[in-house]
Motif scaffolding. Structure first.
Motif, PDB file in Angstrom:
ATOM      1  N   UNK A 146       0.820  -1.200   0.000  1.00  0.00           N
ATOM      2  CA  UNK A 146       0.000   0.000   0.000  1.00  0.00           C
ATOM      3  C   UNK A 146       0.864   1.265   0.000  1.00  0.00           C
ATOM      4  N   UNK A 147       0.346   2.290  -0.629  1.00  0.00           N
ATOM      5  CA  UNK A 147       0.929   3.620  -0.512  1.00  0.00           C
ATOM      6  C   UNK A 147       0.566   4.212   0.847  1.00  0.00           C
ATOM      7  N   UNK A 148       1.221   5.322   1.212  1.00  0.00           N
ATOM      8  CA  UNK A 148       0.930   5.984   2.481  1.00  0.00           C
ATOM      9  C   UNK A 148      -0.521   6.445   2.577  1.00  0.00           C
ATOM     10  N   UNK A 149      -1.150   6.737   1.422  1.00  0.00           N
ATOM     11  CA  UNK A 149      -2.541   7.197   1.456  1.00  0.00           C
ATOM     12  C   UNK A 149      -3.552   6.052   1.500  1.00  0.00           C
ATOM     13  N   UNK A 150      -3.041   4.801   1.577  1.00  0.00           N
ATOM     14  CA  UNK A 150      -3.922   3.639   1.680  1.00  0.00           C
ATOM     15  C   UNK A 150      -4.275   2.985   0.371  1.00  0.00           C
ATOM     16  N   UNK A 151      -3.899   3.583  -0.748  1.00  0.00           N
ATOM     17  CA  UNK A 151      -4.181   2.968  -2.046  1.00  0.00           C
ATOM     18  C   UNK A 151      -3.203   1.834  -2.307  1.00  0.00           C
ATOM     19  N   UNK A 152      -3.598   0.912  -3.159  1.00  0.00           N
ATOM     20  CA  UNK A 152      -2.774  -0.258  -3.449  1.00  0.00           C
ATOM     21  C   UNK A 152      -1.587   0.146  -4.323  1.00  0.00           C
ATOM     22  N   UNK A 153      -0.415  -0.293  -3.901  1.00  0.00           N
ATOM     23  CA  UNK A 153       0.841   0.031  -4.583  1.00  0.00           C
ATOM     24  C   UNK A 153       1.304  -1.114  -5.474  1.00  0.00           C
ATOM     25  N   UNK A 154       0.870  -2.348  -5.154  1.00  0.00           N
ATOM     26  CA  UNK A 154       1.308  -3.530  -5.881  1.00  0.00           C
ATOM     27  C   UNK A 154       1.266  -4.736  -4.969  1.00  0.00           C
ATOM     28  N   UNK A 155       2.145  -5.710  -5.252  1.00  0.00           N
ATOM     29  CA  UNK A 155       2.185  -6.925  -4.433  1.00  0.00           C
ATOM     30  C   UNK A 155       3.639  -7.314  -4.200  1.00  0.00           C
ATOM     31  N   UNK A 156       3.819  -8.180  -3.224  1.00  0.00           N
ATOM     32  CA  UNK A 156       5.130  -8.796  -3.001  1.00  0.00           C
ATOM     33  C   UNK A 156       4.979 -10.291  -3.147  1.00  0.00           C
ATOM     34  N   UNK A 157       5.930 -10.923  -3.806  1.00  0.00           N
ATOM     35  CA  UNK A 157       5.922 -12.377  -3.910  1.00  0.00           C
ATOM     36  C   UNK A 157       6.503 -12.970  -2.630  1.00  0.00           C
ATOM     37  N   UNK A 158       6.171 -14.213  -2.372  1.00  0.00           N
ATOM     38  CA  UNK A 158       6.608 -14.863  -1.147  1.00  0.00           C
ATOM     39  C   UNK A 158       8.096 -15.175  -1.146  1.00  0.00           C
ATOM     40  N   UNK A 159       8.674 -15.179   0.049  1.00  0.00           N
ATOM     41  CA  UNK A 159      10.067 -15.598   0.185  1.00  0.00           C
ATOM     42  C   UNK A 159      10.187 -17.074  -0.176  1.00  0.00           C
ATOM     43  N   UNK A 160      11.306 -17.429  -0.755  1.00  0.00           N
ATOM     44  CA  UNK A 160      11.592 -18.831  -1.085  1.00  0.00           C
ATOM     45  C   UNK A 160      12.690 -19.335  -0.144  1.00  0.00           C
ATOM     46  N   UNK A 161      12.643 -20.630   0.179  1.00  0.00           N
ATOM     47  CA  UNK A 161      13.703 -21.211   0.989  1.00  0.00           C
ATOM     48  C   UNK A 161      13.579 -20.935   2.473  1.00  0.00           C
ATOM     49  N   UNK A 162      12.336 -20.844   2.978  1.00  0.00           N
ATOM     50  CA  UNK A 162      12.096 -20.713   4.416  1.00  0.00           C
ATOM     51  C   UNK A 162      11.758 -22.092   4.970  1.00  0.00           C
ATOM     52  N   UNK A 163      12.418 -22.496   6.034  1.00  0.00           N
ATOM     53  CA  UNK A 163      12.155 -23.797   6.633  1.00  0.00           C
ATOM     54  C   UNK A 163      10.872 -23.807   7.432  1.00  0.00           C
TER      55      UNK A 163
END
Length: 550
Positions: A146-163
């Motif tokens: 999210x942006x500071x104003x609450x609007x959607x900024x995009x997405x993040x993909x999940x981390x890989x290689x977490x046990x």
């Protein structure tokens, strides 16, 4: 490590019919206007189509608009419907075939095609890439930014290689942030991020409760002498009873194959119901057995569907993005079809986004133009005309509800001046196990009926074992402290993949076991858990089923 970021004009979450149609329409407009446009599609499956599961008989209406020359382009719509049959199964042996004159118009399939939706999606992916879309399979969108104003900024993909213990393995790679002026969420039914957006922006505050079904499907190679390409068989009744509703399908596709499946409405009350075992029992009925006998099962899968229709549609737009396709619930349950509606919603979204970008919008704005375009479209009209179909079946049952829908659709064309409502949440309909008798399902014979684990094997499901469990519990004590004594812990039965078990140790003490490796990503647990304690989150990218020709 800090996450790296990439900038795009548009990011689309989910390479299904809605997401890919949006991507194609965006690039078609950009290429026609000779305007540079960057469009990225993120897909959690190992490849485009890996997680796609549907019956499927599709209308080509949206495809005709998106690619009028789809036949010349080689779209895999190879089996036109040649014959419709509809049955009411009275018991395990008898059935009544309904004449076409008594079938609601919405269930007539003249001009439609029997397809593998996974293969159609793979073809759409090829078209998108040829137009200049970047597709990233094997990356799960795990977080909304999210942006500071609450609007959607995009997405993040999940981390890989977490046990499984949360530690970083040698293969650790942090997720990546994908920023966009607009982000389209096309995750399919009960999307993980879509749920968060519903809550964040109160998207469903003016909508009726959403309703769901679980669809279980198998692909069979059958005796060529029995093959009738283009035959479509639907039906309802046995083995579902006691207020449990749904319907079955069997379609003769190409290459001497049939697809067969059962949809069970997830508003059932009896906690002893097992949709998987109801389906296995169903295949022994002569109406289905005559097609399958002598054949070989070659694939299996399961997926929830959103069937609330028009009345349950949320607000689809919010600052910086849109919900499209089954993430918003655009399936037309009266037709048992959602592909053409999902595609159209994606195309409408693409047209609104492109117009905003052409006008110089830099993102964050709420695209109210989409709502206007949606209300002026055939998609809105189609969903509106079928708004009473599901509520009628829920309120009046298959007989009176079917009669109501025949009058509404065949005589009044969906224009009766009333709107039926069903605001009862599916999970809340389950009643205590003490009110019911456990169901003794027949043992599978290995010929027509099978067990869950051999079925999951045919879905090619796989997850990296040493990773955090993606089936999370808000309160780990609930399954044994509340669900087991009250509902005989129904997760053991509503899951079609054997993920949940109550096991006892040597001292006879029960424990709740989650076999996340088996999960086919159907989302039924997230929907039907009576305590709403199970939350499905995205596993590591590429995990889950890999459906061939489904």
């Amino acid at each position: 490590m800090e996450r790296e970021s990439m900038e795009f004009d548009v990011v689309i979450v989910g390479a299904g019919p809605a997401g890919l149609s949006a991507a194609c329409r965006l690039m078609q407009q950009a290429n026609a206007a000779e305007q540079e446009l960057t469009v990225c599609v993120v897909e959690k499956g190992s490849e485009v189509g890996a997680h796609i599961l549907s019956g499927a008989v599709i209308e080509s209406r949206a495809l005709d608009e998106l690619f009028p020359d789809w036949k010349e382009r080689g779209a895999p719509l190879n089996t036109p419907v040649t014959e419709d049959e509809l049955y009411l199964l009275k018991d395990g042996e008898s059935a009544k075939k309904l004449p076409n004159a008594l079938i609601p118009k919405t269930m007539h399939n003249e001009g439609n095609y029997i397809v593998s939706l996974g293969n159609v999606t793979r073809w759409l992916g090829e078209q998108a890439e040829s137009l200049g879309v970047e597709i990233f399979p094997g990356f799960a969108a795990s977080e909304v930014l999210y942006h500071d104003d609450g609007s959607v900024k995009g997405i993040a993909t999940g981390d890989m290689g977490i046990g499984a213990d949360g530690s970083e393995k040698d293969s650790y790679m942090p997720g990546m942030e994908l920023h966009a002026k607009y982000t389209l969420f096309a995750e399919g039914c009960r999307g993980h991020l879509g749920k968060q957006l519903y809550s964040q922006f109160e998207l469903d505050k003016d909508a009726d409760a959403q309703h769901y079904g679980i669809g279980i499907k198998e692909l069979w190679d059958i005796d060529p002498a029995k093959h009738k390409p283009g035959l479509v068989v639907h039906g309802s009744g046995w083995p579902l009873s006691g207020g449990t509703s749904g319907g079955f399908f069997l379609y003769h596709t190409d290459d001497n194959q049939v697809v067969v499946g059962l949809i069970v409405d997830l508003n059932y009350a009896n906690p002893y119901i097992s949709p998987f075992d109801e389906f296995q029992r169903l295949k022994h009925h002569p109406v289905l057995k005559q097609h399958l006998e002598g054949g070989k099962r070659v694939s299996y899968g399961a997926r929830a569907i959103a069937k609330g229709g028009f009345n349950a549609l949320p607000e689809m737009v919010f600052p910086g993005g849109l919900l499209i396709g089954c993430n918003a619930g655009t399936l037309n349950f009266a037709k048992i079809k959602g592909t053409h509606t999902a595609m159209k919603s994606g195309m409408l979204a693409a047209e609104s986004v492109f117009a905003a970008l052409q006008a110089g919008c830099t993102g964050g704005k709420k695209l109210d133009s989409f709502n206007t375009a949606f209300k002026d479209s055939w998609l809105y009209e189609e969903l509106y005309r079928t708004r009473n179909f599901g509520p009628a079946m829920h309120k009046f049952g298959p007989f009176l509800g079917g009669a109501f829908n025949f009058i509404d659709q065949n005589i009044f064309g969906g224009k009766l001046p009333i709107t039926l409502r069903d605001n009862h949440e599916d999970y809340a309909q389950m009643r205590p196990a003490s009110e019911f008798t456990p169901i003794a399902y027949p043992k599978p014979d290995g010929v027509l009926s099978f067990d869950k684990l051999s079925s999951v094997f045919l879905s090619n499901t796989n997850h990296e074992e040493d990773q955090p469990c993606h089936l999370t519990l808000k309160d780990p004590s609930v399954p044994l402290a509340k669900n087991l004594p009250t509902y005989a812990e129904p997760a053991q039965r509503y899951c079609p993949a054997g993920v949940y078990e109550v096991v006892e140790d040597d001292a006879g003490q029960p424990s709740f076991q989650i076999n996340a490796q088996n999960c086919v990503h159907c989302k039924t647990c997230d929907i039907k858990d009576p305590a709403q304690n199970i939350v499905w989150v995205t596993p590591e990218g590429t995990g889950g089923p890999n459906y061939p020709n489904m």
